[in-house]
Design a protein around this motif. Sequence first.
Motif, mmCIF file in Angstrom:
data_model
loop_
_atom_site.group_PDB
_atom_site.id
_atom_site.type_symbol
_atom_site.label_atom_id
_atom_site.label_comp_id
_atom_site.label_asym_id
_atom_site.label_seq_id
_atom_site.Cartn_x
_atom_site.Cartn_y
_atom_site.Cartn_z
ATOM 1 N N MET A 299 -24.390 -22.914 38.171
ATOM 2 C CA MET A 299 -25.773 -22.713 37.828
ATOM 3 C C MET A 299 -25.873 -22.437 36.325
ATOM 4 N N ASN A 300 -26.955 -22.895 35.753
ATOM 5 C CA ASN A 300 -27.225 -22.674 34.349
ATOM 6 C C ASN A 300 -27.284 -21.161 34.075
ATOM 7 N N PRO A 301 -26.524 -20.658 33.098
ATOM 8 C CA PRO A 301 -26.500 -19.206 32.853
ATOM 9 C C PRO A 301 -27.853 -18.613 32.486
ATOM 10 N N LEU A 302 -28.667 -19.376 31.757
ATOM 11 C CA LEU A 302 -29.987 -18.862 31.386
ATOM 12 C C LEU A 302 -30.895 -18.752 32.620
ATOM 13 N N LYS A 303 -30.805 -19.739 33.491
ATOM 14 C CA LYS A 303 -31.578 -19.689 34.736
ATOM 15 C C LYS A 303 -31.078 -18.549 35.620
ATOM 16 N N LEU A 304 -29.777 -18.362 35.663
ATOM 17 C CA LEU A 304 -29.195 -17.261 36.428
ATOM 18 C C LEU A 304 -29.674 -15.912 35.905
ATOM 19 N N LEU A 305 -29.796 -15.793 34.592
ATOM 20 C CA LEU A 305 -30.287 -14.558 33.992
ATOM 21 C C LEU A 305 -31.731 -14.284 34.411
ATOM 22 N N HIS A 306 -32.551 -15.315 34.423
ATOM 23 C CA HIS A 306 -33.943 -15.145 34.843
ATOM 24 C C HIS A 306 -34.040 -14.783 36.326
ATOM 25 N N VAL A 307 -33.223 -15.418 37.132
ATOM 26 C CA VAL A 307 -33.200 -15.103 38.567
ATOM 27 C C VAL A 307 -32.739 -13.659 38.789
ATOM 28 N N ALA A 308 -31.744 -13.235 38.030
ATOM 29 C CA ALA A 308 -31.240 -11.867 38.155
ATOM 30 C C ALA A 308 -32.305 -10.854 37.773
ATOM 31 N N HIS A 309 -33.017 -11.116 36.681
ATOM 32 C CA HIS A 309 -34.081 -10.195 36.258
ATOM 33 C C HIS A 309 -35.206 -10.150 37.282
ATOM 34 N N TYR B 122 -27.962 -6.937 39.317
ATOM 35 C CA TYR B 122 -27.324 -6.452 38.088
ATOM 36 C C TYR B 122 -25.990 -7.159 37.856
ATOM 37 N N VAL B 123 -25.244 -7.384 38.904
ATOM 38 C CA VAL B 123 -23.969 -8.106 38.771
ATOM 39 C C VAL B 123 -24.231 -9.542 38.328
ATOM 40 N N LEU B 124 -25.268 -10.168 38.887
ATOM 41 C CA LEU B 124 -25.629 -11.518 38.455
ATOM 42 C C LEU B 124 -26.037 -11.524 36.980
ATOM 43 N N ARG B 125 -26.750 -10.489 36.549
ATOM 44 C CA ARG B 125 -27.148 -10.359 35.153
ATOM 45 C C ARG B 125 -25.927 -10.267 34.247
ATOM 46 N N LEU B 126 -24.971 -9.441 34.624
ATOM 47 C CA LEU B 126 -23.758 -9.301 33.824
ATOM 48 C C LEU B 126 -22.987 -10.615 33.752
ATOM 49 N N THR B 127 -22.926 -11.328 34.868
ATOM 50 C CA THR B 127 -22.234 -12.618 34.896
ATOM 51 C C THR B 127 -22.915 -13.618 33.976
ATOM 52 N N LEU C 82 -24.861 -12.971 31.374
ATOM 53 C CA LEU C 82 -24.689 -12.566 29.976
ATOM 54 C C LEU C 82 -23.299 -12.911 29.463
ATOM 55 N N LYS C 83 -22.297 -12.740 30.308
ATOM 56 C CA LYS C 83 -20.936 -13.079 29.895
ATOM 57 C C LYS C 83 -20.801 -14.584 29.671
ATOM 58 N N GLN C 84 -21.423 -15.387 30.544
ATOM 59 C CA GLN C 84 -21.358 -16.837 30.381
ATOM 60 C C GLN C 84 -22.088 -17.294 29.132
ATOM 61 N N ALA D 188 -23.706 -9.812 24.430
ATOM 62 C CA ALA D 188 -23.134 -8.493 24.672
ATOM 63 C C ALA D 188 -23.529 -8.005 26.061
ATOM 64 N N VAL D 189 -22.548 -7.482 26.760
ATOM 65 C CA VAL D 189 -22.775 -6.929 28.087
ATOM 66 C C VAL D 189 -22.851 -5.415 27.927
ATOM 67 N N ASP D 190 -24.076 -4.902 28.016
ATOM 68 C CA ASP D 190 -24.244 -3.453 27.844
ATOM 69 C C ASP D 190 -25.015 -2.847 28.974
#
Length: 73
Positions: free
Chosen positions: A1-11, A58-63, A65-67, A71-73
């Motif tokens: 999955m696209n990391p940016l899309k994953l970030l939006h889904v996680a949020h 939150y775990v999806l968010r960290l994943t 961000l790492k991809q 910074a993972v904070d």
Amino acid sequence: MNPLKLLHVAHAGMLASFLLSLGALSLAYVFSHSLGLATQVASHIALIVFPAFFKLGYVLRLTALKQLGRAVD
């Protein structure tokens, strides 16, 4: 999955589970006097389940961000 899309889904998932947790919290403790036993039990169970979904988001968010190399904070 696209990391940016994953970030939006996680949020979105974290926001939804947070709001559902607040709803379950209000049902379990604020409005408990006007609810039936089954609804009270369901709201207390939801207080365990919805925060678990928040943690998953939150775990999806960290994943994501790492991809993305952020910074993972």
